[in-house]
Design an enzyme around this catalytic site. Structure first.
Site, PDB file in Angstrom:
ATOM      1  N   ASP A  37       0.820  -1.212   0.000  1.00  0.00           N
ATOM      2  CA  ASP A  37       0.000   0.000   0.000  1.00  0.00           C
ATOM      3  C   ASP A  37       0.855   1.264   0.000  1.00  0.00           C
ATOM      4  O   ASP A  37       0.496   2.267  -0.617  1.00  0.00           O
ATOM      5  CB  ASP A  37      -0.931   0.007   1.219  1.00  0.00           C
ATOM      6  CG  ASP A  37      -2.153  -0.881   1.015  1.00  0.00           C
ATOM      7  OD1 ASP A  37      -2.283  -1.465  -0.081  1.00  0.00           O
ATOM      8  OD2 ASP A  37      -2.963  -0.999   1.949  1.00  0.00           O
TER       9      ASP A  37
ATOM     10  N   ASP B 143      -3.909  10.087   4.760  1.00  0.00           N
ATOM     11  CA  ASP B 143      -4.157  10.916   5.943  1.00  0.00           C
ATOM     12  C   ASP B 143      -3.079  11.963   6.164  1.00  0.00           C
ATOM     13  O   ASP B 143      -1.992  11.914   5.602  1.00  0.00           O
ATOM     14  CB  ASP B 143      -4.287  10.040   7.203  1.00  0.00           C
ATOM     15  CG  ASP B 143      -3.140   9.063   7.383  1.00  0.00           C
ATOM     16  OD1 ASP B 143      -1.990   9.450   7.133  1.00  0.00           O
ATOM     17  OD2 ASP B 143      -3.388   7.898   7.767  1.00  0.00           O
TER      18      ASP B 143
ATOM     19  N   ASP C  94      -2.278  12.668  22.219  1.00  0.00           N
ATOM     20  CA  ASP C  94      -1.103  12.307  21.427  1.00  0.00           C
ATOM     21  C   ASP C  94      -1.134  12.887  20.020  1.00  0.00           C
ATOM     22  O   ASP C  94      -0.102  12.934  19.347  1.00  0.00           O
ATOM     23  CB  ASP C  94      -0.974  10.783  21.342  1.00  0.00           C
ATOM     24  CG  ASP C  94      -0.458  10.177  22.636  1.00  0.00           C
ATOM     25  OD1 ASP C  94      -0.148  10.943  23.566  1.00  0.00           O
ATOM     26  OD2 ASP C  94      -0.373   8.934  22.720  1.00  0.00           O
TER      27      ASP C  94
ATOM     28  N   ALA D  65      -6.703   2.713   7.667  1.00  0.00           N
ATOM     29  CA  ALA D  65      -5.283   2.736   8.018  1.00  0.00           C
ATOM     30  C   ALA D  65      -5.126   3.187   9.479  1.00  0.00           C
ATOM     31  O   ALA D  65      -5.767   2.637  10.368  1.00  0.00           O
ATOM     32  CB  ALA D  65      -4.524   3.643   7.047  1.00  0.00           C
ATOM     33  N   TYR D  66      -4.292   4.195   9.731  1.00  0.00           N
ATOM     34  CA  TYR D  66      -4.043   4.664  11.097  1.00  0.00           C
ATOM     35  C   TYR D  66      -5.341   5.079  11.783  1.00  0.00           C
ATOM     36  O   TYR D  66      -5.546   4.844  12.981  1.00  0.00           O
ATOM     37  CB  TYR D  66      -3.054   5.830  11.037  1.00  0.00           C
ATOM     38  CG  TYR D  66      -2.520   6.322  12.363  1.00  0.00           C
ATOM     39  CD1 TYR D  66      -2.623   5.561  13.530  1.00  0.00           C
ATOM     40  CD2 TYR D  66      -1.888   7.553  12.449  1.00  0.00           C
ATOM     41  CE1 TYR D  66      -2.120   6.019  14.727  1.00  0.00           C
ATOM     42  CE2 TYR D  66      -1.379   8.026  13.642  1.00  0.00           C
ATOM     43  CZ  TYR D  66      -1.501   7.255  14.783  1.00  0.00           C
ATOM     44  OH  TYR D  66      -1.001   7.720  15.980  1.00  0.00           O
ATOM     45  N   ASN D  67      -6.247   5.668  11.026  1.00  0.00           N
ATOM     46  CA  ASN D  67      -7.546   6.074  11.558  1.00  0.00           C
ATOM     47  C   ASN D  67      -8.268   4.921  12.240  1.00  0.00           C
ATOM     48  O   ASN D  67      -8.851   5.075  13.317  1.00  0.00           O
ATOM     49  CB  ASN D  67      -8.403   6.638  10.421  1.00  0.00           C
ATOM     50  CG  ASN D  67      -9.849   6.851  10.819  1.00  0.00           C
ATOM     51  OD1 ASN D  67     -10.175   7.794  11.534  1.00  0.00           O
ATOM     52  ND2 ASN D  67     -10.735   5.968  10.352  1.00  0.00           N
ATOM     53  N   LEU D  68      -8.227   3.750  11.623  1.00  0.00           N
ATOM     54  CA  LEU D  68      -8.901   2.580  12.192  1.00  0.00           C
ATOM     55  C   LEU D  68      -8.221   2.139  13.483  1.00  0.00           C
ATOM     56  O   LEU D  68      -8.891   1.758  14.452  1.00  0.00           O
ATOM     57  CB  LEU D  68      -8.904   1.441  11.171  1.00  0.00           C
ATOM     58  CG  LEU D  68      -9.691   0.186  11.540  1.00  0.00           C
ATOM     59  CD1 LEU D  68     -11.170   0.507  11.725  1.00  0.00           C
ATOM     60  CD2 LEU D  68      -9.517  -0.887  10.466  1.00  0.00           C
TER      61      LEU D  68
ATOM     62  N   GLN E  89       4.862   9.743   5.017  1.00  0.00           N
ATOM     63  CA  GLN E  89       6.028   9.844   4.136  1.00  0.00           C
ATOM     64  C   GLN E  89       6.678  11.222   4.104  1.00  0.00           C
ATOM     65  O   GLN E  89       7.858  11.338   3.805  1.00  0.00           O
ATOM     66  CB  GLN E  89       5.623   9.436   2.713  1.00  0.00           C
ATOM     67  CG  GLN E  89       5.144   7.990   2.627  1.00  0.00           C
ATOM     68  CD  GLN E  89       4.547   7.636   1.277  1.00  0.00           C
ATOM     69  OE1 GLN E  89       4.294   8.507   0.451  1.00  0.00           O
ATOM     70  NE2 GLN E  89       4.312   6.355   1.052  1.00  0.00           N
TER      71      GLN E  89
END
Length: 286
Positions: free
Chosen positions: A74, A149, A178, A190-193, A244
């Site tokens: 991904d 994101d 945080d 992704a990170y949201n989940l 990134q």
């Protein structure tokens, strides 16, 4: 963004691979498959040091290719999607990395895919990206795009992040914790989940604000519509685009984020089922 592909007149397909990994065997297999259809495979320079195939820089690769293949995970696909918006070219994700939500099949399945593709049996989905406008202290504005994101997080010295969010110069929320995730529907898995944000259908015209480890139990994720632009202010924090690109928040006097008018055309097998993918990856119903 590219609405359809003239699959009957494909001449060149570009290929970008996962960095720092040798995928020469997989590249040769794809070249062999595409040669059946008299299609030339051209590579990003960094994709192989050994293979004797035409190689180009990324910009030239997009210019000469009918569409571009991302061979990796991904992360490879996400970075390529942002570039694809500049050239109005579609992207096909083939899996050769950690299994993700965006790449549909492995190289071993490519022969069946291209057999169907060159008969017009495929689909195009066009998820929207985020637009990020970073205004520095001199008033210069830098515009960036995010496929998944934008994450605002505390730096190493701060005990917690203090993030203020404004809408039309009026503060509508304040976060202590945080950090804060601003996610696209495609990035909602992704990170949201991981931060207990909601899953939002990939093609929805919306974006998500999800607090990370909030110090208040009443702070919950919120889904906002296209056309809703927010301004984010936070001292001593970092801003990261798609995991990134990193920026220091202190370097900018204004950071605005909203769902972009830009989307990217992703090529998928015709039988791709978004909800079946969720079921398999998240082990629903087991």
């Amino acid at each position: 963004m590219q609405n359809k592909i003239d699959y009957k007149n494909i001449k060149k397909i570009g290929l970008v691979t996962r960095p720092n990994v040798s995928l020469d065997k997989e590249i040769l297999k794809l070249q062999s498959i595409l040669s059946i259809y008299k299609v030339e495979l051209v590579l990003l320079k960094e994709s192989s040091e050994i293979l004797d195939l035409p190689k180009y820089g990324l910009d030239d690769l997009f210019k000469i290719s009918d569409f571009v293949i991302s061979l990796g995970g991904d992360g490879t696909l996400i970075s390529l999607c942002r570039k694809a918006c500049e050239y109005d070219k579609a992207v096909l994700g083939i899996h050769a990395g950690h299994l993700g939500f965006l790449t549909d099949f492995k190289v071993d399945e490519a022969e069946n895919f291209f057999q169907a593709f060159f008969q017009g049996e495929f689909r195009i989905e066009k998820p929207y990206l985020l637009s990020i406008f970073l205004e520095d202290r001199q008033g210069k504005i830098l515009e960036k795009l995010a496929f998944n994101d934008v994450v605002i997080s505390k730096n190493n010295q701060a005990s917690m992040a203090h993030i203020e969010v404004f809408r039309k110069e009026k503060k509508f929320n304040e976060y202590f914790g945080d950090g804060l995730i601003v996610a696209t529907p495609a990035g909602s898995t992704a990170y949201n989940l991981s931060a207990n944000g909601p899953i939002v259908y990939t093609l929805a015209q919306a974006f998500i604000l999800t607090p990370v480890c909030s110090h208040s139990l009443t702070q919950r994720p919120i889904v906002l519509p296209k056309g809703f632009e927010i301004e984010i202010m936070a001292k001593d924090c970092m801003l990261c685009i798609d995991g990134q690109e990193n920026y220091k928040m202190n370097d900018f006097k204004s950071i605005k984020v909203g769902l972009s008018d830009k989307n990217v055309a992703l090529i998928h097998p015709k039988n791709r089922d978004y909800f079946q993918i969720l079921k398999e990856k998240l082990h629903w119903g087991n």
